[in-house]
Design a protein around this motif. Structure first.
Motif, PDB file in Angstrom:
ATOM      1  N   LYS A   1       5.493 -17.040 -12.309  1.00  0.00           N
ATOM      2  CA  LYS A   1       7.154 -16.247 -12.639  1.00  0.00           C
ATOM      3  C   LYS A   1       7.815 -16.597 -14.039  1.00  0.00           C
ATOM      4  CE  LYS A   1       6.624 -17.344  -7.643  1.00  0.00           C
ATOM      5  NZ  LYS A   1       5.194 -17.800  -8.244  1.00  0.00           N
ATOM      6  N   THR A   2       7.010 -17.166 -14.887  1.00  0.00           N
ATOM      7  CA  THR A   2       7.718 -16.872 -16.572  1.00  0.00           C
ATOM      8  C   THR A   2       7.051 -15.440 -17.427  1.00  0.00           C
ATOM      9  OG1 THR A   2       5.462 -18.288 -17.341  1.00  0.00           O
ATOM     10  CG2 THR A   2       7.651 -19.327 -16.366  1.00  0.00           C
ATOM     11  N   ILE A   3       5.683 -15.555 -16.855  1.00  0.00           N
ATOM     12  CA  ILE A   3       4.981 -14.209 -17.425  1.00  0.00           C
ATOM     13  C   ILE A   3       4.680 -12.843 -16.200  1.00  0.00           C
ATOM     14  CG2 ILE A   3       3.007 -13.699 -18.681  1.00  0.00           C
ATOM     15  CD1 ILE A   3       2.924 -15.917 -19.754  1.00  0.00           C
ATOM     16  N   PHE A   4       4.020 -12.764 -15.675  1.00  0.00           N
ATOM     17  CA  PHE A   4       4.016 -12.076 -14.961  1.00  0.00           C
ATOM     18  C   PHE A   4       2.316 -12.326 -13.799  1.00  0.00           C
ATOM     19  CE2 PHE A   4       2.475  -9.533 -18.819  1.00  0.00           C
ATOM     20  CZ  PHE A   4       1.198 -10.243 -18.469  1.00  0.00           C
ATOM     21  N   PRO A   5       2.985 -12.266 -12.757  1.00  0.00           N
ATOM     22  CA  PRO A   5       1.473 -12.836 -11.270  1.00  0.00           C
ATOM     23  C   PRO A   5      -0.165 -12.310 -11.935  1.00  0.00           C
ATOM     24  CG  PRO A   5       3.745 -11.763 -10.290  1.00  0.00           C
ATOM     25  CD  PRO A   5       3.818 -11.610 -12.033  1.00  0.00           C
ATOM     26  N   GLU A   6      -0.404 -10.773 -12.156  1.00  0.00           N
ATOM     27  CA  GLU A   6      -1.327 -10.570 -12.403  1.00  0.00           C
ATOM     28  C   GLU A   6      -2.218 -11.170 -13.342  1.00  0.00           C
ATOM     29  OE1 GLU A   6       1.381  -6.971 -12.492  1.00  0.00           O
ATOM     30  OE2 GLU A   6       1.624  -8.420 -12.666  1.00  0.00           O
ATOM     31  N   LEU A   7      -1.366 -12.023 -14.502  1.00  0.00           N
ATOM     32  CA  LEU A   7      -1.799 -12.867 -15.467  1.00  0.00           C
ATOM     33  C   LEU A   7      -3.020 -14.105 -14.618  1.00  0.00           C
ATOM     34  CD1 LEU A   7      -1.887 -13.157 -18.502  1.00  0.00           C
ATOM     35  CD2 LEU A   7      -0.439 -15.510 -18.307  1.00  0.00           C
ATOM     36  N   ARG A   8      -2.702 -14.246 -13.640  1.00  0.00           N
ATOM     37  CA  ARG A   8      -3.330 -15.057 -12.882  1.00  0.00           C
ATOM     38  C   ARG A   8      -3.957 -16.823 -13.498  1.00  0.00           C
ATOM     39  NH1 ARG A   8      -1.598 -15.843  -9.404  1.00  0.00           N
ATOM     40  NH2 ARG A   8      -3.279 -16.805  -8.363  1.00  0.00           N
TER      41      ARG A   8
ATOM     42  N   THR B   1       0.314  -1.108  -0.075  1.00  0.00           N
ATOM     43  CA  THR B   1       0.170   0.313  -0.058  1.00  0.00           C
ATOM     44  C   THR B   1       0.577   1.343   0.088  1.00  0.00           C
ATOM     45  OG1 THR B   1      -0.188  -0.200   2.141  1.00  0.00           O
ATOM     46  CG2 THR B   1      -2.027  -1.262   1.702  1.00  0.00           C
ATOM     47  N   VAL B   2       2.432   1.067   0.168  1.00  0.00           N
ATOM     48  CA  VAL B   2       3.387   1.712  -0.362  1.00  0.00           C
ATOM     49  C   VAL B   2       4.044   1.842  -0.817  1.00  0.00           C
ATOM     50  CG1 VAL B   2       2.804   2.247   2.344  1.00  0.00           C
ATOM     51  CG2 VAL B   2       4.807   1.023   1.727  1.00  0.00           C
ATOM     52  N   THR B   3       4.578   2.988  -1.357  1.00  0.00           N
ATOM     53  CA  THR B   3       6.064   2.439  -2.652  1.00  0.00           C
ATOM     54  C   THR B   3       6.271   1.830  -1.796  1.00  0.00           C
ATOM     55  OG1 THR B   3       5.091   5.550  -2.895  1.00  0.00           O
ATOM     56  CG2 THR B   3       7.284   4.743  -3.511  1.00  0.00           C
ATOM     57  N   PRO B   4       6.677   1.003  -3.183  1.00  0.00           N
ATOM     58  CA  PRO B   4       7.875   0.123  -2.402  1.00  0.00           C
ATOM     59  C   PRO B   4       9.182   0.778  -3.330  1.00  0.00           C
ATOM     60  CG  PRO B   4       7.287   0.276  -5.060  1.00  0.00           C
ATOM     61  CD  PRO B   4       6.330   1.068  -4.180  1.00  0.00           C
ATOM     62  N   PRO B   5      10.357   0.050  -2.304  1.00  0.00           N
ATOM     63  CA  PRO B   5      11.861   0.505  -2.195  1.00  0.00           C
ATOM     64  C   PRO B   5      11.881   0.770  -3.573  1.00  0.00           C
ATOM     65  CG  PRO B   5      11.788  -2.018  -1.316  1.00  0.00           C
ATOM     66  CD  PRO B   5      10.585  -1.364  -1.255  1.00  0.00           C
ATOM     67  N   ALA B   6      13.492   1.219  -3.307  1.00  0.00           N
ATOM     68  CA  ALA B   6      13.851   1.298  -4.518  1.00  0.00           C
ATOM     69  C   ALA B   6      14.994   0.283  -4.756  1.00  0.00           C
ATOM     70  CB  ALA B   6      15.692   2.507  -4.667  1.00  0.00           C
ATOM     71  N   TYR B   7      15.209  -0.220  -4.248  1.00  0.00           N
ATOM     72  CA  TYR B   7      15.868  -1.731  -4.686  1.00  0.00           C
ATOM     73  C   TYR B   7      15.324  -2.922  -4.035  1.00  0.00           C
ATOM     74  CZ  TYR B   7      19.063   2.474  -5.930  1.00  0.00           C
ATOM     75  OH  TYR B   7      19.600   3.098  -6.142  1.00  0.00           O
ATOM     76  N   ASP B   8      14.309  -3.393  -4.316  1.00  0.00           N
ATOM     77  CA  ASP B   8      13.332  -4.527  -3.789  1.00  0.00           C
ATOM     78  C   ASP B   8      13.834  -6.120  -4.559  1.00  0.00           C
ATOM     79  OD1 ASP B   8      11.137  -5.811  -2.667  1.00  0.00           O
ATOM     80  OD2 ASP B   8       9.652  -3.769  -3.747  1.00  0.00           O
ATOM     81  N   PHE B   9      14.250  -6.449  -3.388  1.00  0.00           N
ATOM     82  CA  PHE B   9      14.724  -8.285  -3.737  1.00  0.00           C
ATOM     83  C   PHE B   9      13.933  -8.869  -3.568  1.00  0.00           C
ATOM     84  CE2 PHE B   9      18.289  -5.712  -3.501  1.00  0.00           C
ATOM     85  CZ  PHE B   9      19.093  -6.288  -4.214  1.00  0.00           C
ATOM     86  N   VAL B  10      11.863  -8.283  -4.022  1.00  0.00           N
ATOM     87  CA  VAL B  10      11.118  -9.090  -3.350  1.00  0.00           C
ATOM     88  C   VAL B  10      11.072 -10.173  -3.613  1.00  0.00           C
ATOM     89  CG1 VAL B  10       9.359  -8.458  -4.925  1.00  0.00           C
ATOM     90  CG2 VAL B  10       8.249  -9.144  -2.949  1.00  0.00           C
ATOM     91  N   GLY B  11      10.392 -11.368  -3.133  1.00  0.00           N
ATOM     92  CA  GLY B  11      10.884 -12.639  -3.906  1.00  0.00           C
ATOM     93  C   GLY B  11       9.098 -12.826  -5.452  1.00  0.00           C
ATOM     94  N   GLY B  12       9.242 -13.704  -6.126  1.00  0.00           N
ATOM     95  CA  GLY B  12       8.032 -14.894  -6.867  1.00  0.00           C
ATOM     96  C   GLY B  12       7.482 -12.997  -7.872  1.00  0.00           C
ATOM     97  N   VAL B  13       8.052 -12.511  -8.075  1.00  0.00           N
ATOM     98  CA  VAL B  13       7.503 -11.550  -9.033  1.00  0.00           C
ATOM     99  C   VAL B  13       8.673 -11.213 -10.357  1.00  0.00           C
ATOM    100  CG1 VAL B  13       6.422  -9.725  -7.064  1.00  0.00           C
ATOM    101  CG2 VAL B  13       9.146  -9.558  -8.086  1.00  0.00           C
ATOM    102  N   THR B  14       7.563 -10.727 -11.347  1.00  0.00           N
ATOM    103  CA  THR B  14       9.346 -11.039 -12.555  1.00  0.00           C
ATOM    104  C   THR B  14       9.075  -9.437 -12.999  1.00  0.00           C
ATOM    105  OG1 THR B  14       6.526 -11.399 -13.999  1.00  0.00           O
ATOM    106  CG2 THR B  14       8.206 -12.799 -13.150  1.00  0.00           C
ATOM    107  N   ASP B  15      10.130  -9.447 -14.223  1.00  0.00           N
ATOM    108  CA  ASP B  15       9.839  -8.354 -14.554  1.00  0.00           C
ATOM    109  C   ASP B  15       9.517  -7.752 -15.950  1.00  0.00           C
ATOM    110  OD1 ASP B  15      11.251  -5.407 -15.635  1.00  0.00           O
ATOM    111  OD2 ASP B  15      13.409  -5.972 -15.501  1.00  0.00           O
ATOM    112  N   LYS B  16       8.371  -7.626 -15.433  1.00  0.00           N
ATOM    113  CA  LYS B  16       7.139  -7.038 -16.861  1.00  0.00           C
ATOM    114  C   LYS B  16       7.737  -5.814 -17.954  1.00  0.00           C
ATOM    115  CE  LYS B  16       3.050  -6.068 -15.982  1.00  0.00           C
ATOM    116  NZ  LYS B  16       1.669  -5.282 -14.927  1.00  0.00           N
ATOM    117  N   GLY B  17       8.843  -4.908 -17.937  1.00  0.00           N
ATOM    118  CA  GLY B  17       9.574  -4.351 -18.470  1.00  0.00           C
ATOM    119  C   GLY B  17       9.906  -5.599 -19.742  1.00  0.00           C
TER     120      GLY B  17
END
Length: 480
Positions: free
Chosen positions: A319-326, A112-128
């Motif tokens: 983990k291969t595309i992005f989590p929002e795909l569900r 709910t807050v702005t994520p940190p600039a250097y975020d090592f959260v697991g389980g996400v992908t780079d949509k860029g």
């Protein structure tokens, strides 16, 4: 008696009066049996025509909120006593939803807050790095398919094209040989685990899972009433000899143990399959990010070794595309296929057909395979950058655990550093770190950090871990 109503502007006067009177009845400010002012008096009070108040009263009487007695007036209907708020429950009675409220912090939620600039959260992908131009063409194809079809509910197991694409992909990449009819499409791996637990477990049944293990899976089993028994892991994975004899189901992550990262050895895999066959137990294999392997040969999936039909294979595109795909999938043992389809139908009937159609084209046209090759190269570079720091300037404080696959790895904190304190100090430098202590159920937690590199680039890894080294060096000087 007078009724306090507020009129805003001169538009929709009847609607404004109606809504305020109805709300007064519903929330109890106008009590059952209470007399209302006459329509003439209320019209004068509000500065509106009497026809307006007459229309409002007639509507409320017709709907049962008010009653009228000739020559006596208009009253709030006695039946509105049924809307009175219930008396407060005793303080000792369990609150509805308490089991869910107790899970605060255990489930990954959108920050709910702005994520940190250097975020090592697991389980996400780079949509860029995702090929959205190709994906857009696939979505356009799916829209055309939707436009041609008639509005109807579809097969709970999913669209045939996607099930075929998944079956082909798994046969090639994981040696999981199945017919497309065996594949059931779900809302991510999370729903697949929920469906498996619903059909295989009853309240009080025992399910065994790795310790440490994946907290959301543990929660799924617990809220369905199962008794979750943690089983230790070692350098070869799940300790099969420690499995409870009365287990009805076993949940494992054999290709990339969550969170520690080691693969289950072939000997342990065979031992688990033999044990499950001997005890008549269902094994849920969560193969959540095995697509990305950086050292050694790929380990056989449990499903590919299963000749007795005891393994339900679970996978995801998060983990291969992005989590929002569900979108996820499960390939159950044949006898459980019908039950899973029915459970899926009861839960949400079927997953989004347009997304399934687009993903099927994305896979069958070869875009998915190209995307995986590109991401494997990128994630390998990120993993290398991470290990350079963990084996270099961070080595005095952190020891990386062996990990040959996936998009995260774990490093153990050396004593006397406190996990929560390190996370807090790093956050002050806009470095997002995530501890592993909360992933242990009964084993004594080993203070450690889970470094996800799916969503953070090489340059950011170098900068973020440089900041972390400064944080730990400063803490060391402060405690020396």
């Amino acid at each position: 008696m007078d009724v306090h109503l507020t009129i805003h502007g001169r538009q929709g006067l009847a609607g404004q009066i109606y809504r305020q009177l109805r709300a007064g009845v519903m929330d109890g400010r106008l009590a059952p049996g209470q007399r209302l002012p006459s329509t003439r008096k209320l019209a004068l009070q509000l500065g509106v025509s009497r026809k307006t108040t007459l229309d409002v009263f007639e509507q409320l009487i017709a709907e049962g909120y008010l009653r009228s007695r000739a020559g006596d007036g208009t009253f709030v209907a006695d039946a509105m006593t049924r809307l009175a708020p219930p008396p407060p429950k005793p303080a000792t009675s369990p609150a509805m939803g308490a089991i869910w409220e107790a899970m605060e912090g255990a489930l990954p939620m959108t920050p709910t807050v702005t994520p940190p600039a250097y975020d090592f959260v697991g389980g996400v992908t780079d949509k860029g790095l995702f090929p959205f131009d190709q994906w857009r063409r696939c979505v356009s194809h799916a829209l055309r398919v939707q436009a041609r079809g008639r509005g109807a509910y579809h097969d709970p197991a999913g669209e045939q094209e996607l099930r075929l694409a998944v079956a082909r992909y798994l046969a090639f990449s994981r040696a999981v040989v199945s017919d497309w009819q065996d594949v059931i499409i779900t809302q991510g791996a999370q729903q697949a685990l929920d469906l498996l637990a619903r059909i295989a477990l009853r309240p009080g049944d025992v399910i065994a899972m790795e310790d440490p293990g994946y907290p959301p899976a543990r929660i799924i089993f617990a809220v369905l009433g199962a008794q979750v028994v943690p089983v230790p892991v070692d350098e070869e994975g799940l300790v099969v000899d420690a499995l409870p004899a009365n287990a009805r189901m076993v949940y494992v992550t054999p290709s990339h143990q969550f969170p520690l990262g080691m693969p289950m050895s072939l000997e342990r895999r065979l031992a688990l399959l033999e044990w499950a066959q001997r005890h008549g137990v269902l094994v849920a294999e969560d193969d959540y990010d095995s697509e990305f392997r950086f050292e050694g040969r790929p380990m056989e999936s449990l499903k590919s070794l299963d000749t007795a039909g005891v393994v339900a294979y679970v996978g995801t595109f998060s983990k291969t595309i992005f989590p929002e795909l569900r979108v996820g999938y499960v390939i159950p043992p044949a006898p459980l296929g019908l039950a899973l389809r029915r459970a899926k139908q009861v839960g949400d009937w079927h997953s989004c057909t347009m997304t399934q159609t687009a993903l099927a084209k994305f896979m069958l046209d070869g875009y998915f395979a190209k995307h995986l090759r590109r991401m494997h190269k990128e994630y390998a570079a990120r993993r290398t950058a991470l290990l350079e720091h963990l084996r270099g300037d961070l080595a005095p404080w952190l020891t990386p655990l062996p990990c040959a696959a996936g998009i995260h790895l774990v490093a153990v904190l050396r004593a006397p550093h406190d996990e929560a304190d390190v996370i807090r100090r790093a956050a002050a430098e806009s470095v997002g770190l995530y501890g592993t202590a909360g992933m242990f159920a009964s084993e004594a937690p080993r203070p450690g950090l889970l470094f996800g590199y799916g969503g953070i680039g090489v340059a950011a890894i170098h900068t973020g871990l440089g900041r972390l080294a400064n944080v730990l060096a400063g803490q060391h000087r402060g405690t020396a």
